[in-house]
Structure formats: C-alpha cells, structure tokens
Design a protein around this motif. Sequence first.
Motif, short mmCIF file in Angstrom:
data_model
loop_
_atom_site.label_atom_id
_atom_site.label_comp_id
_atom_site.label_asym_id
_atom_site.label_seq_id
_atom_site.Cartn_x
_atom_site.Cartn_y
_atom_site.Cartn_z
N ILE A 65 22.35 70.41 30.91
CA ILE A 65 21.78 69.38 30.05
C ILE A 65 21.57 68.11 30.88
N ASP A 66 20.37 67.56 30.84
CA ASP A 66 20.05 66.37 31.63
C ASP A 66 20.26 65.08 30.83
N ASN A 67 20.32 63.97 31.56
CA ASN A 67 20.39 62.61 30.99
C ASN A 67 21.63 62.34 30.16
N VAL A 68 22.73 62.99 30.46
CA VAL A 68 23.93 62.80 29.64
C VAL A 68 24.61 61.45 29.88
N LEU A 69 24.25 60.75 30.95
CA LEU A 69 24.79 59.40 31.18
C LEU A 69 23.81 58.32 30.72
N TRP A 70 22.56 58.72 30.49
CA TRP A 70 21.55 57.89 29.83
C TRP A 70 21.54 56.44 30.35
N HIS A 71 21.32 56.30 31.65
CA HIS A 71 21.22 54.99 32.31
C HIS A 71 22.47 54.14 32.09
N ASN A 79 23.45 51.01 20.58
CA ASN A 79 23.53 52.01 19.51
C ASN A 79 22.17 52.43 18.98
N ASP A 80 21.16 52.49 19.86
CA ASP A 80 19.86 52.98 19.44
C ASP A 80 19.97 54.49 19.19
N ALA A 81 18.96 55.06 18.55
CA ALA A 81 19.03 56.46 18.09
C ALA A 81 19.25 57.45 19.23
N LYS A 82 18.54 57.26 20.34
CA LYS A 82 18.69 58.20 21.46
C LYS A 82 20.07 58.12 22.09
N THR A 83 20.54 56.89 22.29
CA THR A 83 21.87 56.72 22.90
C THR A 83 22.96 57.31 22.02
N VAL A 84 22.88 57.05 20.73
CA VAL A 84 23.88 57.59 19.80
C VAL A 84 23.84 59.13 19.80
N SER A 85 22.63 59.70 19.85
CA SER A 85 22.49 61.16 19.87
C SER A 85 23.15 61.76 21.10
N ILE A 86 22.89 61.16 22.26
CA ILE A 86 23.48 61.68 23.49
C ILE A 86 24.99 61.49 23.49
N ARG A 87 25.44 60.34 23.02
CA ARG A 87 26.88 60.07 22.96
C ARG A 87 27.58 61.08 22.05
#
Length: 281
Positions: free
Chosen positions: A229-235, A244-252
């Motif tokens: 799975i890529d981008n798990v640290l998300w910058h 706490n935007d939607a993408k960050t919360v989803s990955i977290r």
Amino acid sequence: MASSLACRCVNSFPQFRNRLFTTTSLPKPNAVVFLKHIACSSIAAAETLTSDAVVVSGDGKYGRKEIISITPRLYDYLLDNVREPQILRELREETSTMRGSQMQVSPDQAQLLAMLVQILGAEKCIEVGVYTGYSSLAVALVLPESGRLVACERDGKALEVAKRYYEQAGVLHKVDVRHGLAADALKLMIQNGEGCSYDFAFVDADKRNYQEYFELLLQLVRVGGIIVIDNVLWHGKVANPLVNDAKTVSIRNFNQGIMEDERVSISMVPIGDGITICRKN
C-alpha cells in the motif's frame, strides 16, 4: 563541544602547529586562535551535515536510537545508487512534464517493488492505480515471459502513455490493462473465480477507498502473497493531529486498522511517501 574538540586537535598535532607558526606572519597566540577557528568551523559544518541526516525518537524507551532522516543531499546520493533501466528513466522524464506528475512513484520505490516481485517468484500481479505506468512497468520488466500483470486505471489519457511504454519495453503481452474503476475490475475478477491466485498487488489509487481495495485484494492474493500500500505516511500529515481532511483521516484510519489486522503480517517502510508491505497469513 566543537571548541574543546578544536583545542584537542591543535594540541594533538605539534608538527602542524609548529609549521603554522613558521609559515605565518601572525604572532603565535593569534596563530593558535586562527587554527582553532578553522577547526571549529570544519567540525561545526560536519556536525550540521550529520545532524540534519539523523533523527532521534522522542520516546526514551527506544534508547535514543538514531535513525536516518532523508535530506536532499542524502536522497540525491540514494538516487545515484538506484539501478534505473533506460526505458524507466525515459518514462519518468516524460511524466515529469505532465499534470499530476507527483503521483509517479520514486525510482528507489519502484526498484523495491520489482525486487519484492523477484523474491516472491511472482507470476501473477495486480496494480491498482497505474497513472503513466512507472511502477507497473518496473514490475512487468521482472516478470517471467509467462507472467501477467492486471493494471487498473481510470485515467484514459495517462493509460495511453503507460501502454506506449509497455510496448516500447516489449512487455505489453504481460500487461492486462483494465480501464475503469479498480473496485469494479477486482470484483469481476473474484466473480470469475480468480480468488487466491495472485502473488503480488500494489495499491496507489484513491486514498479514501484504500480499505475497500485492501479487502478485495485479500480475496485475490494467495496465502504468503504480498500486498503493498502506497502513501501511508501521506507527506507526514498522518502524524499531525491538527490535519483532519478526508484523505488524511482515511489513511490514518486505514493504518490503524491494518495495525490490528491479524490476517496479515505488516511492515511500514519510510520509502517514497511511505509504504506498508502486507504478507497474507
């Protein structure tokens, strides 16, 4: 600390100190100060370069373990030590001029993916989120002639670039391109009886659908197979409680869920934007 080290340097090399005294017009005390200044500057510069590349955990339970932090200088060195095939370099350079080029995986990351495929002896692979095909091409290049890679991508324009490079590299016959929504393609594969038949999968697509992709891939990948799975640290945003935007919360949430998921063994690796390597138990 640098000053004390400088003093030790000056006092430890009497021949160098005496030569300085005999080759400079400065009085001896000033020459010593001059030498100490040079030593301090050199040591401080070296310490700065070293400290920038190292971080220490704030949790004392880890024993102040020093961990490499990738500085621009160190990353350039790392890239100099990546074996990037010419065809991949050409694709990377073309993609760099396109909209969304930041979505392309890094050369060091693609090299790791290809090595995982080789270690597994994989013959059947899946990629969810192809973009212009850099990572999928890296995988296809190391697959055996009988190998197969199902490449799922919804962006038709980007997919045309990928297909052009598959053909140039001579691997088009290994790649089964699926243009459309990845979830639909994966569900159809399950319906067609392809469950537990794939060796390797890589996910680099819509972050808010990571959990769905993961659940579908768990049905398609065999026991002992790998899902990356890529981008798990998300910058770095996942570690910032103020983001706490939607993408960050989803990955977290995905990271937390997979941490507790006993169906897989996991290793989160800080390469690229962070990947989690999952082995199906």
